[in-house]
Design a protein around this motif. Structure first.
Motif, PDB file in Angstrom:
ATOM      1  N   ARG A  48       1.093  -0.988  -0.025  1.00 41.18           N
ATOM      2  CA  ARG A  48      -0.084   0.022   0.554  1.00 41.18           C
ATOM      3  C   ARG A  48       0.842   1.366   0.142  1.00 41.18           C
ATOM      4  NH1 ARG A  48      -1.613   3.729   3.207  1.00 41.18           N
ATOM      5  NH2 ARG A  48      -0.615   2.520   4.752  1.00 41.18           N
ATOM      6  N   GLN A  49       1.673   1.667   0.962  1.00 42.20           N
ATOM      7  CA  GLN A  49       2.805   2.344   0.495  1.00 42.20           C
ATOM      8  C   GLN A  49       3.462   2.345  -0.696  1.00 42.20           C
ATOM      9  OE1 GLN A  49       5.358   2.086   4.161  1.00 42.20           O
ATOM     10  NE2 GLN A  49       3.737   2.826   6.163  1.00 42.20           N
ATOM     11  N   ALA A  50       3.843   1.253  -0.741  1.00 41.74           N
ATOM     12  CA  ALA A  50       4.413   1.106  -2.920  1.00 41.74           C
ATOM     13  C   ALA A  50       3.624   2.021  -3.236  1.00 41.74           C
ATOM     14  CB  ALA A  50       4.769   0.406  -2.939  1.00 41.74           C
ATOM     15  N   ALA A  51       2.071   1.803  -3.430  1.00 38.94           N
ATOM     16  CA  ALA A  51       1.475   1.914  -4.495  1.00 38.94           C
ATOM     17  C   ALA A  51       1.062   3.493  -4.153  1.00 38.94           C
ATOM     18  CB  ALA A  51       0.070   1.356  -4.137  1.00 38.94           C
ATOM     19  N   GLU A  52       0.602   3.978  -2.614  1.00 37.77           N
ATOM     20  CA  GLU A  52       1.236   5.799  -2.744  1.00 37.77           C
ATOM     21  C   GLU A  52       2.564   6.222  -2.761  1.00 37.77           C
ATOM     22  OE1 GLU A  52      -0.244   6.013   1.375  1.00 37.77           O
ATOM     23  OE2 GLU A  52      -1.966   5.079   1.525  1.00 37.77           O
ATOM     24  N   ALA A  53       3.525   5.838  -2.594  1.00 40.74           N
ATOM     25  CA  ALA A  53       5.012   6.182  -2.942  1.00 40.74           C
ATOM     26  C   ALA A  53       4.128   5.851  -4.552  1.00 40.74           C
ATOM     27  CB  ALA A  53       6.040   5.473  -2.628  1.00 40.74           C
ATOM     28  N   LYS A  54       4.078   5.975  -5.490  1.00 43.27           N
ATOM     29  CA  LYS A  54       3.943   5.712  -6.828  1.00 43.27           C
ATOM     30  C   LYS A  54       2.856   6.338  -7.369  1.00 43.27           C
ATOM     31  CE  LYS A  54       3.803   1.939 -10.764  1.00 43.27           C
ATOM     32  NZ  LYS A  54       3.317   0.867 -10.863  1.00 43.27           N
ATOM     33  N   TYR A  55       1.749   6.140  -6.205  1.00 42.01           N
ATOM     34  CA  TYR A  55       0.546   7.278  -7.009  1.00 42.01           C
ATOM     35  C   TYR A  55       1.381   9.086  -6.811  1.00 42.01           C
ATOM     36  CZ  TYR A  55      -3.897  10.047  -6.657  1.00 42.01           C
ATOM     37  OH  TYR A  55      -4.582  11.352  -7.292  1.00 42.01           O
ATOM     38  N   ALA A  56       1.709   9.589  -5.834  1.00 45.31           N
ATOM     39  CA  ALA A  56       2.782  10.819  -5.434  1.00 45.31           C
ATOM     40  C   ALA A  56       3.188  11.425  -6.443  1.00 45.31           C
ATOM     41  CB  ALA A  56       2.568  10.412  -4.294  1.00 45.31           C
ATOM     42  N   ALA A  57       3.992  10.210  -6.710  1.00 40.75           N
ATOM     43  CA  ALA A  57       5.369  10.204  -7.873  1.00 40.75           C
ATOM     44  C   ALA A  57       4.536  10.855  -8.816  1.00 40.75           C
ATOM     45  CB  ALA A  57       5.999   9.231  -7.736  1.00 40.75           C
ATOM     46  N   ALA A  58       3.664  10.117  -9.577  1.00 39.33           N
ATOM     47  CA  ALA A  58       2.924  10.040 -11.028  1.00 39.33           C
ATOM     48  C   ALA A  58       1.907  11.324 -10.665  1.00 39.33           C
ATOM     49  CB  ALA A  58       1.776   9.028 -11.079  1.00 39.33           C
ATOM     50  N   LYS A  60       2.912  14.225  -9.084  1.00 43.53           N
ATOM     51  CA  LYS A  60       3.631  15.167  -8.929  1.00 43.53           C
ATOM     52  C   LYS A  60       4.381  14.895 -10.556  1.00 43.53           C
ATOM     53  CE  LYS A  60       8.071  16.479  -7.297  1.00 43.53           C
ATOM     54  NZ  LYS A  60       8.863  16.132  -6.539  1.00 43.53           N
ATOM     55  N   GLU A  61       4.376  14.464 -11.110  1.00 44.60           N
ATOM     56  CA  GLU A  61       4.853  14.318 -12.821  1.00 44.60           C
ATOM     57  C   GLU A  61       4.190  14.452 -13.488  1.00 44.60           C
ATOM     58  OE1 GLU A  61       6.187  11.499 -16.318  1.00 44.60           O
ATOM     59  OE2 GLU A  61       5.863  10.216 -14.076  1.00 44.60           O
ATOM     60  N   LEU A  62       2.828  14.280 -13.234  1.00 48.44           N
ATOM     61  CA  LEU A  62       1.086  14.978 -13.406  1.00 48.44           C
ATOM     62  C   LEU A  62       0.821  16.534 -14.283  1.00 48.44           C
ATOM     63  CD1 LEU A  62      -1.506  14.735 -15.344  1.00 48.44           C
ATOM     64  CD2 LEU A  62      -2.450  13.860 -13.447  1.00 48.44           C
ATOM     65  N   ASN A  63       1.335  17.230 -12.556  1.00 45.80           N
ATOM     66  CA  ASN A  63       0.366  18.459 -12.675  1.00 45.80           C
ATOM     67  C   ASN A  63       2.390  19.676 -12.512  1.00 45.80           C
ATOM     68  OD1 ASN A  63      -1.283  18.054 -10.260  1.00 45.80           O
ATOM     69  ND2 ASN A  63      -0.094  18.151  -8.747  1.00 45.80           N
ATOM     70  N   LYS A  68       3.327  23.091 -17.005  1.00 45.01           N
ATOM     71  CA  LYS A  68       4.436  23.250 -18.140  1.00 45.01           C
ATOM     72  C   LYS A  68       2.843  24.098 -19.363  1.00 45.01           C
ATOM     73  CE  LYS A  68       7.259  21.758 -21.762  1.00 45.01           C
ATOM     74  NZ  LYS A  68       7.860  20.450 -21.935  1.00 45.01           N
ATOM     75  N   ASP A  69       2.275  22.790 -19.129  1.00 39.19           N
ATOM     76  CA  ASP A  69       1.201  23.170 -20.322  1.00 39.19           C
ATOM     77  C   ASP A  69       0.185  24.035 -19.852  1.00 39.19           C
ATOM     78  OD1 ASP A  69      -0.331  22.402 -22.574  1.00 39.19           O
ATOM     79  OD2 ASP A  69      -2.017  22.112 -21.057  1.00 39.19           O
ATOM     80  N   GLN A  70       0.274  24.758 -18.819  1.00 38.42           N
ATOM     81  CA  GLN A  70      -0.356  25.787 -19.183  1.00 38.42           C
ATOM     82  C   GLN A  70       0.399  27.167 -18.879  1.00 38.42           C
ATOM     83  OE1 GLN A  70      -1.555  25.998 -14.765  1.00 38.42           O
ATOM     84  NE2 GLN A  70      -3.992  27.394 -14.736  1.00 38.42           N
ATOM     85  N   THR A  71       1.812  27.387 -18.120  1.00 38.46           N
ATOM     86  CA  THR A  71       2.398  28.174 -18.735  1.00 38.46           C
ATOM     87  C   THR A  71       2.656  28.202 -20.271  1.00 38.46           C
ATOM     88  OG1 THR A  71       4.658  26.351 -18.611  1.00 38.46           O
ATOM     89  CG2 THR A  71       3.561  27.903 -16.386  1.00 38.46           C
ATOM     90  N   GLU A  72       2.240  27.192 -21.257  1.00 39.84           N
ATOM     91  CA  GLU A  72       2.478  27.614 -22.228  1.00 39.84           C
ATOM     92  C   GLU A  72       1.683  28.104 -22.876  1.00 39.84           C
ATOM     93  OE1 GLU A  72       3.691  23.991 -24.032  1.00 39.84           O
ATOM     94  OE2 GLU A  72       5.992  24.062 -24.030  1.00 39.84           O
ATOM     95  N   GLN A  73       0.486  27.771 -22.477  1.00 37.44           N
ATOM     96  CA  GLN A  73      -1.424  28.659 -22.932  1.00 37.44           C
ATOM     97  C   GLN A  73      -1.109  30.097 -22.357  1.00 37.44           C
ATOM     98  OE1 GLN A  73      -3.691  25.978 -21.141  1.00 37.44           O
ATOM     99  NE2 GLN A  73      -3.819  24.839 -23.135  1.00 37.44           N
ATOM    100  N   GLN A  74      -0.976  30.635 -21.322  1.00 38.90           N
ATOM    101  CA  GLN A  74      -0.251  31.314 -20.564  1.00 38.90           C
ATOM    102  C   GLN A  74       0.581  32.384 -21.415  1.00 38.90           C
ATOM    103  OE1 GLN A  74       0.161  30.774 -16.640  1.00 38.90           O
ATOM    104  NE2 GLN A  74      -2.048  30.560 -16.164  1.00 38.90           N
ATOM    105  N   LYS A  75       1.344  31.935 -21.792  1.00 36.55           N
ATOM    106  CA  LYS A  75       1.572  32.412 -22.602  1.00 36.55           C
ATOM    107  C   LYS A  75       2.082  33.131 -24.524  1.00 36.55           C
ATOM    108  CE  LYS A  75       6.862  31.569 -24.906  1.00 36.55           C
ATOM    109  NZ  LYS A  75       8.243  30.600 -24.544  1.00 36.55           N
ATOM    110  N   ASP A  76       1.466  31.812 -24.604  1.00 38.13           N
ATOM    111  CA  ASP A  76       0.485  32.098 -26.150  1.00 38.13           C
ATOM    112  C   ASP A  76      -0.352  33.082 -25.318  1.00 38.13           C
ATOM    113  OD1 ASP A  76       2.237  29.844 -27.052  1.00 38.13           O
ATOM    114  OD2 ASP A  76       0.853  28.642 -27.098  1.00 38.13           O
ATOM    115  N   LEU A  77      -1.492  33.017 -24.525  1.00 43.04           N
ATOM    116  CA  LEU A  77      -1.923  34.009 -24.259  1.00 43.04           C
ATOM    117  C   LEU A  77      -1.564  35.373 -24.272  1.00 43.04           C
ATOM    118  CD1 LEU A  77      -4.585  32.048 -22.411  1.00 43.04           C
ATOM    119  CD2 LEU A  77      -5.648  32.413 -25.057  1.00 43.04           C
TER     120      LEU A  77
END
Length: 177
Positions: A48-58, A60-63, A68-77
């Motif tokens: 469970r702890q390994a799954a939570e750590a994996k979820y937290a890492a994923a 974090k990467e998604l965020n 990055k996508d939001q800053t590019e969109q804001q940059k474009d805007l």
């Protein structure tokens, strides 16, 4: 008392330790079951702890990708907004320059009327006021721009060429061979 035969499997003997019905076997089985359950629980907790750590890492990467996508969109805007603002200011400067140029042209063509009525930009009205305000010794007032004089020379449509005209032209040509 009856003797117990060694081959008798139905009876229980008090000397035999560790049988299923003896209290010693219950303690060892219970202790083994508890130890096994604790090991399984510890393994499940670790998973469970390994799954939570994996979820937290994923997450974090998604965020990071979202940011990055939001800053590019804001940059474009923001780039788009900046370009639109530049376009608006350039259009405003161009229209202001055009108005000034038009005012200078009108001032040159209708000096008396523009001195008295600077807010009027219609050439027909300015020509009318210029004629009223002109000195009697001044030359004739200018005509408003945009009035086209009639055309003096009308062009005739081209005449039709006959076969006799073509033959006469061919006869005057010299062959080049």
């Amino acid at each position: 008392m009856a003797e117990i035969d060694a081959t008798d499997t139905t009876g229980t003997s008090p000397e035999t330790e560790g049988t299923e019905t003896s209290p010693e076997s219950k303690d060892t089985d219970y202790a083994a079951q508890v130890a096994s359950a604790r090991k399984r629980q510890a393994g499940a907790e670790a998973a469970r702890q390994a799954a939570e750590a994996k979820y937290a890492a994923a997450e974090k990467e998604l965020n990071a990708f979202r940011v990055k996508d939001q800053t590019e969109q804001q940059k474009d805007l923001s780039e788009l907004a900046r370009l639109q603002e530049q376009l608006k200011s350039a259009e405003a400067r161009a229209s202001e320059a055009e108005a000034k140029a038009e005012a200078r042209i009108l001032d040159a063509r209708f000096p008396n009327a523009r001195k008295e009525l600077p807010e009027i930009t219609d050439e027909v009205r300015l020509a009318k006021y210029e004629a009223m305000l002109a000195d009697p010794g001044d030359p004739e007032p200018p005509t408003p721009r945009g009035v086209n004089p009639p055309r003096s020379g009308q062009h005739e449509p081209p005449k039709e060429v006959t076969s006799a005209d073509i033959l006469a032209k061919l006869a005057t040509m010299t062959p080049e061979w």
